[in-house]
Design an enzyme around this catalytic site. Structure first.
Site, PDB file in Angstrom:
ATOM      1  NE  ARG A 154      -2.218-125.610  33.589  1.00  0.00           N
ATOM      2  CZ  ARG A 154      -2.365-124.528  32.822  1.00  0.00           C
ATOM      3  NH1 ARG A 154      -3.590-124.108  32.527  1.00  0.00           N
ATOM      4  NH2 ARG A 154      -1.311-123.869  32.378  1.00  0.00           N
ATOM      5  CE  LYS A 178      -0.508-124.724  36.857  1.00  0.00           C
ATOM      6  NZ  LYS A 178       0.883-125.215  36.727  1.00  0.00           N
ATOM      7  CG  HIS A 252       0.634-133.414  33.520  1.00  0.00           C
ATOM      8  ND1 HIS A 252      -0.016-132.195  33.456  1.00  0.00           N
ATOM      9  CD2 HIS A 252       1.947-133.140  33.340  1.00  0.00           C
ATOM     10  CE1 HIS A 252       0.865-131.232  33.258  1.00  0.00           C
ATOM     11  NE2 HIS A 252       2.057-131.779  33.174  1.00  0.00           N
ATOM     12  NE  ARG A 255      -1.233-129.212  30.503  1.00  0.00           N
ATOM     13  CZ  ARG A 255      -1.696-128.017  30.124  1.00  0.00           C
ATOM     14  NH1 ARG A 255      -2.884-127.924  29.555  1.00  0.00           N
ATOM     15  NH2 ARG A 255      -0.978-126.919  30.303  1.00  0.00           N
ATOM     16  CG  HIS A 278       2.238-123.743  28.344  1.00  0.00           C
ATOM     17  ND1 HIS A 278       2.815-124.625  27.446  1.00  0.00           N
ATOM     18  CD2 HIS A 278       1.798-124.510  29.383  1.00  0.00           C
ATOM     19  CE1 HIS A 278       2.720-125.858  27.922  1.00  0.00           C
ATOM     20  NE2 HIS A 278       2.114-125.811  29.089  1.00  0.00           N
ATOM     21  CE1 TYR A 287       4.289-131.544  26.024  1.00  0.00           C
ATOM     22  CE2 TYR A 287       4.010-129.172  25.982  1.00  0.00           C
ATOM     23  CZ  TYR A 287       3.807-130.388  26.592  1.00  0.00           C
ATOM     24  OH  TYR A 287       3.132-130.443  27.790  1.00  0.00           O
TER      25      TYR A 287
END
Length: 308
Positions: A154, A178, A252, A255, A278, A287
């Site tokens: 990120r 995160k 992003h 990414r 994730h 994806y």
């Protein structure tokens, strides 16, 4: 039915201070529903099948998902009001789930587009016929770009990297992402070499990065390191300079490119999930849908029978 609608609208105008446009929208949606119902149907006879039938009719008429969701929301609130006022025994709309928009596929860049960016960034970084300040700026950007595409970090994780997060002997980055989730991300030989070159270059400039807490991409700003916005701006400027659509390029999106290019070349989905940080694999699975769509497009454009 009009008296019930008017009572409902008076309530939301008084209790919620609803704007005129909101009231018009509610009235329009509710009137459409009542126009759909049989003329003989009283308000206390309306059931869940009537509402499901109305929603199916909306689909058949080509209503957008957002429009369907808004009309169902209006019905839920309307019948909630009627139930609270004892006009009906229950809220028949309450058990119906709101339709949802399909999740949009993330934008990605082709491998060729990424290579164009990397090649241009490298040329800028190696051009010695410019001021020392520009050389330092371009070398920093090239290092950032290589690490981003090599790791899929990120952008906030990238620009805030500290020396203590880099395990040079292992070629790994230690990332706290995160939700405080920790992960190890492989750096790759090329990006590792460029990072080491950048650190050596900064040492020659008298800006040694030696302590674990030192920011690798330090700046004089309040954060102490390069900002997300600053990196994104430089990225768009470079994209525009070399003829790429800068509106379709961002940290992003790079990414996304990292993830989709890995999967296209046979990477394991769980491994990509781990590298991206994730929490849920369903986020990473988006994806695979990109790859499915690109394969469909390939067949439609190039298979001889696709145009028959």
């Amino acid at each position: 039915m009009n008296q019930y609608v008017e009572s409902f609208l008076e309530m939301i105008a008084a209790e919620r201070a609803a704007a005129d446009n909101t009231l018009i929208s509610y009235r329009t949606d509710l009137n459409q529903f009542f126009d759909f119902l049989p003329k003989s149907c009283a308000v206390d006879q309306i059931n869940v099948d009537h509402i499901r039938g109305f929603l199916a009719y909306q689909v058949a008429m080509g209503a957008e998902v957002s429009t369907q969701a808004r009309r169902l929301s209006a019905l839920k609130q309307f019948f909630k009001f009627l139930h609270q006022e004892k006009y009906v025994a229950n809220n028949p709309a309450d058990i119906i789930d709101s339709p949802r928009k399909p999740r949009p596929l993330p934008k990605i860049m082709s491998i060729d587009e990424v290579n164009q960016l990397l090649f241009a960034a490298k040329n800028n970084a190696e051009n010695t016929k410019q001021t020392a300040a520009k050389i330092q700026k371009y070398r920093r950007f090239y290092c950032l770009l290589e690490i981003l595409y090599a790791t899929g970090l990120r952008v906030s994780e990238l620009v805030g990297l500290r020396l203590g997060q880099v395990r040079l002997d292992e070629g790994m980055l230690f990332i706290k992402g995160k939700g405080g989730r920790e992960r190890l991300v492989p750096l790759g030989y090329a990006a590792l070499d460029i990072l080491q070159d950048y650190l050596a270059f900064m040492k020659l400039q008298g800006a040694e990065i030696t302590k674990a807490a030192d920011y690798i991409f330090a700046s004089r700003g309040a954060l102490g390191h390069m900002t997300r916005q600053g990196f994104a701006k430089e990225l768009k400027l470079l994209a525009k300079k070399i003829g790429l659509d800068s509106q379709k390029i961002s940290p992003h999106i790079l990414r996304h490119a990292f993830a989709s290019h890995l999967l296209a070349n046979g990477a394991d989905l769980r491994a990509v999930q781990q590298m991206l940080g994730h929490a849920d694999i369903s986020t990473t699975q988006i994806y695979t849908h990109i790859l499915d769509e690109r394969l469909k497009q390939l067949v439609f454009e190039h298979h001889p029978l696709a145009k028959a």
